[in-house]
Design a protein around this motif. Structure first.
Motif, PDB file in Angstrom:
ATOM      1  N   GLY A 125      33.148  67.146 -12.980  1.00  0.00           N
ATOM      2  CA  GLY A 125      31.717  67.417 -12.956  1.00  0.00           C
ATOM      3  C   GLY A 125      31.233  67.807 -11.566  1.00  0.00           C
ATOM      4  N   MET A 126      31.770  67.165 -10.549  1.00  0.00           N
ATOM      5  CA  MET A 126      31.342  67.473  -9.179  1.00  0.00           C
ATOM      6  C   MET A 126      31.771  68.878  -8.764  1.00  0.00           C
ATOM      7  N   ILE A 127      33.033  69.210  -8.988  1.00  0.00           N
ATOM      8  CA  ILE A 127      33.477  70.558  -8.602  1.00  0.00           C
ATOM      9  C   ILE A 127      32.728  71.592  -9.430  1.00  0.00           C
ATOM     10  N   GLY A 128      32.579  71.297 -10.723  1.00  0.00           N
ATOM     11  CA  GLY A 128      31.840  72.219 -11.583  1.00  0.00           C
ATOM     12  C   GLY A 128      30.407  72.421 -11.097  1.00  0.00           C
ATOM     13  N   THR A 129      29.752  71.339 -10.699  1.00  0.00           N
ATOM     14  CA  THR A 129      28.386  71.446 -10.181  1.00  0.00           C
ATOM     15  C   THR A 129      28.359  72.272  -8.895  1.00  0.00           C
ATOM     16  N   ALA A 130      29.324  72.030  -8.022  1.00  0.00           N
ATOM     17  CA  ALA A 130      29.373  72.772  -6.753  1.00  0.00           C
ATOM     18  C   ALA A 130      29.570  74.269  -7.013  1.00  0.00           C
ATOM     19  N   GLU A 131      30.484  74.598  -7.902  1.00  0.00           N
ATOM     20  CA  GLU A 131      30.721  76.018  -8.231  1.00  0.00           C
ATOM     21  C   GLU A 131      29.467  76.655  -8.814  1.00  0.00           C
ATOM     22  N   THR A 132      28.846  75.920  -9.743  1.00  0.00           N
ATOM     23  CA  THR A 132      27.694  76.459 -10.462  1.00  0.00           C
ATOM     24  C   THR A 132      26.519  76.665  -9.528  1.00  0.00           C
ATOM     25  N   MET A 133      26.257  75.679  -8.683  1.00  0.00           N
ATOM     26  CA  MET A 133      25.146  75.806  -7.733  1.00  0.00           C
ATOM     27  C   MET A 133      25.420  76.978  -6.781  1.00  0.00           C
ATOM     28  N   ASN A 134      26.642  77.089  -6.327  1.00  0.00           N
ATOM     29  CA  ASN A 134      27.003  78.166  -5.409  1.00  0.00           C
ATOM     30  C   ASN A 134      26.827  79.529  -6.077  1.00  0.00           C
ATOM     31  N   LEU A 135      27.295  79.637  -7.309  1.00  0.00           N
ATOM     32  CA  LEU A 135      27.154  80.903  -8.038  1.00  0.00           C
ATOM     33  C   LEU A 135      25.682  81.241  -8.231  1.00  0.00           C
ATOM     34  N   GLY A 136      24.905  80.245  -8.641  1.00  0.00           N
ATOM     35  CA  GLY A 136      23.483  80.486  -8.859  1.00  0.00           C
ATOM     36  C   GLY A 136      22.783  80.955  -7.580  1.00  0.00           C
ATOM     37  N   ILE A 137      23.106  80.321  -6.474  1.00  0.00           N
ATOM     38  CA  ILE A 137      22.497  80.703  -5.195  1.00  0.00           C
ATOM     39  C   ILE A 137      22.871  82.149  -4.849  1.00  0.00           C
ATOM     40  N   ARG A 138      24.128  82.497  -5.060  1.00  0.00           N
ATOM     41  CA  ARG A 138      24.557  83.871  -4.781  1.00  0.00           C
ATOM     42  C   ARG A 138      23.874  84.882  -5.712  1.00  0.00           C
ATOM     43  N   LEU A 139      23.490  84.396  -6.900  1.00  0.00           N
ATOM     44  CA  LEU A 139      22.789  85.279  -7.842  1.00  0.00           C
ATOM     45  C   LEU A 139      21.285  85.293  -7.585  1.00  0.00           C
ATOM     46  N   GLY A 140      20.864  84.614  -6.522  1.00  0.00           N
ATOM     47  CA  GLY A 140      19.464  84.689  -6.122  1.00  0.00           C
ATOM     48  C   GLY A 140      18.580  83.551  -6.599  1.00  0.00           C
ATOM     49  N   LEU A 141      19.155  82.529  -7.242  1.00  0.00           N
ATOM     50  CA  LEU A 141      18.335  81.418  -7.721  1.00  0.00           C
ATOM     51  C   LEU A 141      18.075  80.412  -6.607  1.00  0.00           C
ATOM     52  N   ASP A 142      16.918  79.808  -6.654  1.00  0.00           N
ATOM     53  CA  ASP A 142      16.584  78.740  -5.716  1.00  0.00           C
ATOM     54  C   ASP A 142      17.358  77.482  -6.108  1.00  0.00           C
ATOM     55  N   PRO A 143      18.048  76.827  -5.165  1.00  0.00           N
ATOM     56  CA  PRO A 143      18.899  75.694  -5.551  1.00  0.00           C
ATOM     57  C   PRO A 143      18.153  74.538  -6.214  1.00  0.00           C
ATOM     58  N   LYS A 144      16.954  74.228  -5.712  1.00  0.00           N
ATOM     59  CA  LYS A 144      16.207  73.125  -6.339  1.00  0.00           C
ATOM     60  C   LYS A 144      15.819  73.473  -7.771  1.00  0.00           C
ATOM     61  N   LEU A 145      15.384  74.723  -7.954  1.00  0.00           N
ATOM     62  CA  LEU A 145      15.004  75.183  -9.289  1.00  0.00           C
ATOM     63  C   LEU A 145      16.224  75.159 -10.219  1.00  0.00           C
ATOM     64  N   LEU A 146      17.346  75.641  -9.712  1.00  0.00           N
ATOM     65  CA  LEU A 146      18.552  75.669 -10.549  1.00  0.00           C
ATOM     66  C   LEU A 146      18.947  74.250 -10.965  1.00  0.00           C
ATOM     67  N   ALA A 147      18.895  73.322  -9.989  1.00  0.00           N
ATOM     68  CA  ALA A 147      19.230  71.931 -10.312  1.00  0.00           C
ATOM     69  C   ALA A 147      18.293  71.411 -11.399  1.00  0.00           C
ATOM     70  N   LYS A 148      17.022  71.741 -11.285  1.00  0.00           N
ATOM     71  CA  LYS A 148      16.033  71.290 -12.271  1.00  0.00           C
ATOM     72  C   LYS A 148      16.376  71.842 -13.662  1.00  0.00           C
ATOM     73  N   ILE A 149      16.707  73.132 -13.708  1.00  0.00           N
ATOM     74  CA  ILE A 149      17.047  73.760 -15.001  1.00  0.00           C
ATOM     75  C   ILE A 149      18.292  73.115 -15.601  1.00  0.00           C
TER      76      ILE A 149
END
Lengths: 330, 330, 330, 330
Positions: A214-238
């Motif tokens: 779950g941790m590595i998956g979260t790190a990958e996902t947050m990183n991908l989302g940020i690279r795709l232009g998403l705000d990290p706090k917003l992405l975490a919320k979603i």
């Protein structure tokens, strides 16, 4: 032989055959509960755990291989002895909290080990995270001496140990669980009975494997989302309101700036070290191999934490996998 | 041109320059909200979504390439037209719900596509899960015609669509979000604004990647625990009170017998198909490759779902990865 | 229109219908072979390739976006023009060697691109490693102008380019292969016909994916063997006489001290950069995703090279994965 | 004690101190070489190996737990005894070829095991593929009895065993290698000295890990190439002349129709079973975990072969991974 141990012997003798006697022995144990408790292994986890026993009124008789580690506990009122065998000579309930399988083997079966002087009926609770096969070996060795061994590894780190909020996953003879629970709940919020000896370790290994994934998956996902232009706090919320939600996304987010009071907010200091996670994943890998269980993601998670150790992340919190995957190259 | 579209045109003209006018236009839109809504794509998801619009009092003008798919909706009171262009001629708010990128391209830019007859100021909301790059292309094409395109993929399956409990992740011009939200909340519980066009897709891709990782991780972990002798219900309980917890362990457990009302309790029928998950992970893989983002577990999750498709699991729920990993060999 | 192009036009007209004419045209082309050859892209690979054409007696007409890159070739006797369109105006055989898909699109279809002035019947050979889909697009665009496009990516690096020892993997109309081969064998040792346009790229992608897997596998295996106490040279010898043998173990061993004359003997300088390998694996990943092909190891290899880029290995030879996996932690 | 064993005792006594005596003992052993050889484990591999010893003129004294397995060898002239202890009583050179670690432990240290009656100076060669830690334990146990234990696992399957073309990877005291080599080269083409006890196993584990990686990589690559439109024979040819080349691509191609005389040409019958490969990869995984070595691809290869076992491929040749990855879904 102490009274408690004597009664333990009776109790084992009667168990299964006489429910009534059983109950009266349990109430005896409860009455006797403030007899001394042995504690072996006074590291970052063991010291606050032993201190919580003292707080609950248990006399503590302790030892550790490093003299500098028992100063604090001594000042708090614990009696310090020279070796595990001496502790076993004085206490009929002993808790061990050690870094790895070889230490456990040494402390139980070594030349000055617990089993050299253990009294019949003694309850031995090992809260170390070790190979479940070693837990089973220790249980057999203890049984030969008339003692009872239970494995009770913990979930929760140094903070939870200080606040007595650990969760214990307990394996061993079910009839002894109540006795163990009494002590364990002085040091933690929960004690869950998991099954025969080794089951506590098995549950912990399973939990930590899924945690790592779950941790590595979260790190990958947050990183991908940020690279795709998403705000990290917003992405975490979603994620946290959707099916991507997990403990690593909603309680321990690995991205700096998303949460406060977690290692990612503090340069990945403190928390649960990458090296320790790699060790736990090694147990998952070993038990999966020996039971011929496919664990593709668990196995890759192990390899990633192992590679991180090779790249200098050993002592950072395991959420630093976000940094590892993100770090910019030359 | 309808009044709503006319006002939309003004509104676009004024936006950024005149906050006051903006507000009054928003209230106009709210008033005008029961003008007809176009709906294109009446599959398993689209039909209940359109029906919820009808329930909320919106006249619905719909179409689909398969005549058999609009019978139901017609009986519920929707007007059926021949092609997307005709829908665009009658409605200034249109929702599309289509299976893949090529369908979206066809429905928007094909010879009978929406953009052939779209009116200035029309609001186009695409709830399909597609490549974010296609969303951006559609937005540019729509803008050339004076229309506004937003991507709004959903979280939640057929059940959530029927119960109007979907979550929409919305990308596009922020000023249009309120207008979109009004419609979307007739079909779902939440609409989250994610950022510029394509951000809705990005958020969905991220969520589903983490979901896939969590599901496979849960399946591996449960399988390993069972092989180590743990009771599956007990193990799920332990994980769910510990740091291994995730949506797949506590809401959608993949092990038969642990939960009721989930696909694992029904031979992995229904739910979210392995093939669809493989498709979504393909988007994650593509966007990660193009942004040079390492996603080791996400990528392996993609490969596992792809291999499952090769082994006959395409139409089973994605939680059937438990069965795939566990199945006994010859 | 030059004579060669004129005859190419005829030839295309007659091909399939008249085998006899075909043969005489081939002999014409052979005769005409020392007409000028265009060359676009004078980087580390392109410059020695163009120089080998000069050595074989072909007049070379070249261009590059960076003026500093054509000095050397100019001194060797090549004529330098301003842009691809001008080269296309003067030469009816053109070779392109460019870093990535967008460069290829620009050089062929941009405002000063080849296709602005390409003559009917011109043979266009692209030796860049790019997305096979882009190769197919270029072929279609070229065909519209009456020209023939072939993809011919290379195996072998700067050294092989200098020594004219490259291998070309060629995709395109089979009837044009002989014409292409004549030029390619001036720059390389082999030209292999792989099938329709894009097949050269496909073959190269496949080769490099298996190369990456073999290299990481060799690095892991050598590292494991060393940790188990085996001498690295002995282990390499054993693998190379057994079924573990691969190009990375017997020609390009990643362990310092095992071989001479390879990047591992030179601190991983030179050779084939990690970043370039990550790029090629991105193509493998993309084509696998779009063809729904499971590539678990190829995909993980991609992730590992991507993670290495994140950790500062971008410009080291791809055999430095040995160092990445081995590096000691803090 | 036999003469050979007596001399072995002297030899061990003198080794290191007296090079001259050493040499004369070696020539003694050579002279004595046709004294009986013990052989334990008459399965698919052991039977042809023992037969090759007979062919070379060695009297063979053998045993196996399954009476039906020694009929053949008995007819060929071998003497059959009841248990390993009896074999040890009659022979001072013994070869064991057993399926797994527990069998080896039983045959050496069990109640009727070799070590119950082993003579001082006996040379014990174990050709089983087992955990290197067990090899080391057996060596220590043998040493206590004055015997010498070497591990000598093989590369090559049943065919190579019949044709005496096996490769032995030998670990143990270097001074004993010549004595071992004499016997081993009667059963194989090569015997390679790898280092101290356990090194043979280590080398074999390393080779098989790289073999598994190469095989899966080849299967993925061939599959991807085919999906991209390449002809499989052509693709194999290109790989084999390029840097993608490996043993699995050029000697044992997993794609039906590319090569003759390999399992892929015979519906993956025969060869080296998936289950056995999964077992060997389990050793790689275990040793990597215990030495904290990252093996990302090796570990994933293990998981893939484990998942294949779960999906019914246990008894197919390990090249059937091509079929596993390719199989069409429902």
């Amino acid at each position: 032989m102490s009274m408690a141990a004597l009664f333990r012997g009776y109790r084992n003798f009667y168990k299964r055959s006489n429910k009534h006697v059983e109950l009266s022995l349990v109430s005896y144990r409860s009455m006797a509960s403030k007899t001394p408790v042995g504690f072996i292994g006074l590291g970052n986890m063991g010291t606050p755990m032993a201190r919580n026993l003292l707080k609950h009124g248990y006399p503590v008789i302790a030892t550790d291989v490093f003299p500098e580690s028992f100063k604090d506990l001594q000042d708090s009122g614990a009696q310090i002895l020279d070796c595990p065998a001496e502790v076993a000579d004085k206490a009929d309930r002993i808790i061990t909290m050690l870094p790895s399988s070889p230490n456990v083997i040494e402390v139980y079966t070594g030349p000055n080990g617990i089993l050299k002087k253990v009294k019949k009926g003694t309850l031995l609770i090992d809260s170390s995270t070790i190979d479940p096969a070693v837990s089973r070996e220790m249980a057999i060795a203890a049984e030969k001496m008339g003692a009872v061994f239970m494995d009770a590894p913990v979930s929760g780190g140094v903070g939870a140990a200080s606040l007595a909020k650990l969760t214990f996953m307990v394996g061993g003879v079910e009839e002894e669980f109540n006795a163990a629970q009494e002590l364990l709940t002085s040091m933690g919020a929960n004690a869950v009975y998991c099954g025969q000896v080794g089951s506590g370790q098995a549950a912990k290994i399973c939990n930590n494997m899924l945690l790592a994934i779950g941790m590595i998956g979260t790190a990958e996902t947050m990183n991908l989302g940020i690279r795709l232009g998403l705000d990290p706090k917003l992405l975490a919320k979603i994620l946290n309101m959707s099916s991507g939600r997990c403990w690593s996304s909603d309680k321990y987010n690995p991205v700096p700036g998303v949460m406060e009071g977690v290692p990612s907010a503090n340069n990945y200091q403190g928390g649960f070290g990458t090296k320790l996670m790699a060790k736990d994943l090694g147990f998952a890998q070993d038990t999966a191999t020996s039971t011929q269980t496919p664990i593709p993601l668990g196995s890759l998670a192990h390899q990633i934490y192992r590679a991180m150790c090779a790249c200098g992340y050993s002592n950072k919190d395991f959420s630093s996998v976000f940094q590892f995957l993100r770090e910019e190259g030359v």
